[in-house]
Design a protein around this motif. Structure first.
Motif, PDB file in Angstrom:
ATOM      1  N   VAL A 174       0.856  -1.178   0.000  1.00  0.00           N
ATOM      2  CA  VAL A 174       0.000   0.000   0.000  1.00  0.00           C
ATOM      3  C   VAL A 174       0.890   1.224   0.000  1.00  0.00           C
ATOM      4  O   VAL A 174       1.840   1.303   0.774  1.00  0.00           O
ATOM      5  CB  VAL A 174      -0.925  -0.002   1.245  1.00  0.00           C
ATOM      6  N   LYS A 175       0.574   2.137  -0.879  1.00  0.00           N
ATOM      7  CA  LYS A 175       1.364   3.365  -0.934  1.00  0.00           C
ATOM      8  C   LYS A 175       1.199   4.140   0.362  1.00  0.00           C
ATOM      9  O   LYS A 175       0.125   4.158   0.965  1.00  0.00           O
ATOM     10  CB  LYS A 175       0.920   4.231  -2.110  1.00  0.00           C
ATOM     11  N   ASN A 176       2.259   4.776   0.780  1.00  0.00           N
ATOM     12  CA  ASN A 176       2.233   5.563   2.001  1.00  0.00           C
ATOM     13  C   ASN A 176       1.248   6.721   1.857  1.00  0.00           C
ATOM     14  O   ASN A 176       1.301   7.472   0.911  1.00  0.00           O
ATOM     15  CB  ASN A 176       3.638   6.092   2.294  1.00  0.00           C
ATOM     16  N   GLY A 177       0.338   6.855   2.774  1.00  0.00           N
ATOM     17  CA  GLY A 177      -0.633   7.942   2.746  1.00  0.00           C
ATOM     18  C   GLY A 177      -1.947   7.583   2.084  1.00  0.00           C
ATOM     19  O   GLY A 177      -2.880   8.373   2.114  1.00  0.00           O
ATOM     20  N   THR A 178      -2.051   6.382   1.472  1.00  0.00           N
ATOM     21  CA  THR A 178      -3.295   5.993   0.815  1.00  0.00           C
ATOM     22  C   THR A 178      -4.415   5.839   1.832  1.00  0.00           C
ATOM     23  O   THR A 178      -5.528   6.288   1.602  1.00  0.00           O
ATOM     24  CB  THR A 178      -3.111   4.667   0.039  1.00  0.00           C
ATOM     25  N   GLY A 179      -4.108   5.209   2.954  1.00  0.00           N
ATOM     26  CA  GLY A 179      -5.115   5.049   4.004  1.00  0.00           C
ATOM     27  C   GLY A 179      -5.582   6.387   4.535  1.00  0.00           C
ATOM     28  O   GLY A 179      -6.768   6.582   4.794  1.00  0.00           O
ATOM     29  N   LYS A 180      -4.648   7.298   4.685  1.00  0.00           N
ATOM     30  CA  LYS A 180      -4.999   8.632   5.181  1.00  0.00           C
ATOM     31  C   LYS A 180      -5.961   9.330   4.220  1.00  0.00           C
ATOM     32  O   LYS A 180      -6.909   9.990   4.651  1.00  0.00           O
ATOM     33  CB  LYS A 180      -3.723   9.445   5.359  1.00  0.00           C
ATOM     34  N   LYS A 181      -5.734   9.162   2.921  1.00  0.00           N
ATOM     35  CA  LYS A 181      -6.628   9.764   1.923  1.00  0.00           C
ATOM     36  C   LYS A 181      -8.023   9.162   2.017  1.00  0.00           C
ATOM     37  O   LYS A 181      -9.018   9.880   1.930  1.00  0.00           O
ATOM     38  CB  LYS A 181      -6.073   9.558   0.521  1.00  0.00           C
ATOM     39  N   VAL A 182      -8.089   7.854   2.212  1.00  0.00           N
ATOM     40  CA  VAL A 182      -9.390   7.183   2.328  1.00  0.00           C
ATOM     41  C   VAL A 182     -10.153   7.701   3.544  1.00  0.00           C
ATOM     42  O   VAL A 182     -11.354   7.989   3.469  1.00  0.00           O
ATOM     43  CB  VAL A 182      -9.199   5.650   2.404  1.00  0.00           C
ATOM     44  N   TYR A 183      -9.463   7.849   4.665  1.00  0.00           N
ATOM     45  CA  TYR A 183     -10.124   8.341   5.873  1.00  0.00           C
ATOM     46  C   TYR A 183     -10.565   9.795   5.720  1.00  0.00           C
ATOM     47  O   TYR A 183     -11.630  10.181   6.202  1.00  0.00           O
ATOM     48  CB  TYR A 183      -9.219   8.167   7.095  1.00  0.00           C
TER      49      TYR A 183
END
Length: 107
Positions: A4-13
């Protein structure tokens, strides 16, 4: 295992958080008179769920436990945060939607 690219989860949230606010403003602001009060009350859980998911996802890196001994304090902190958000939803937002709550539900 997929990376998973770094920061992808943050964008989703962030997307979930913004989506919850947009749904809230559309359904409970601009189009409030277009729907029945019962529909607005019962569907208020959807933006609440999206908001809580976004908040917990963004706060997770800050409050994640460091070792096995802190899991109980972490669980208590998560529970406290959830109950605060839930009480804001139940005691502030729902009475704003329907001041006479029992009458709105047909009870």
């Amino acid at each position: 295992m997929a990376t998973v690219k770094n920061g992808t989860g943050k964008k989703v949230y962030w997307i979930l958080l913004i989506l919850s606010l947009v749904i809230g403003f559309i359904f409970y602001g601009a189009l409030k008179d277009q729907f029945s009060v019962q529909f607005l009350i019962f569907s208020s859980g959807i933006p609440f769920f999206l908001f809580v998911t976004g908040v917990f996802g963004l706060l997770w890196p800050v409050i994640k436990p460091a070792g096995d001994e802190v899991y109980i304090s972490h669980a208590l902190l998560i529970g406290l945060l959830f109950i605060i958000l839930f009480f804001i939803h139940v005691w502030i937002l729902l009475p704003h939607i329907c001041p006479n709550f029992d009458g709105c539900l047909g009870v």
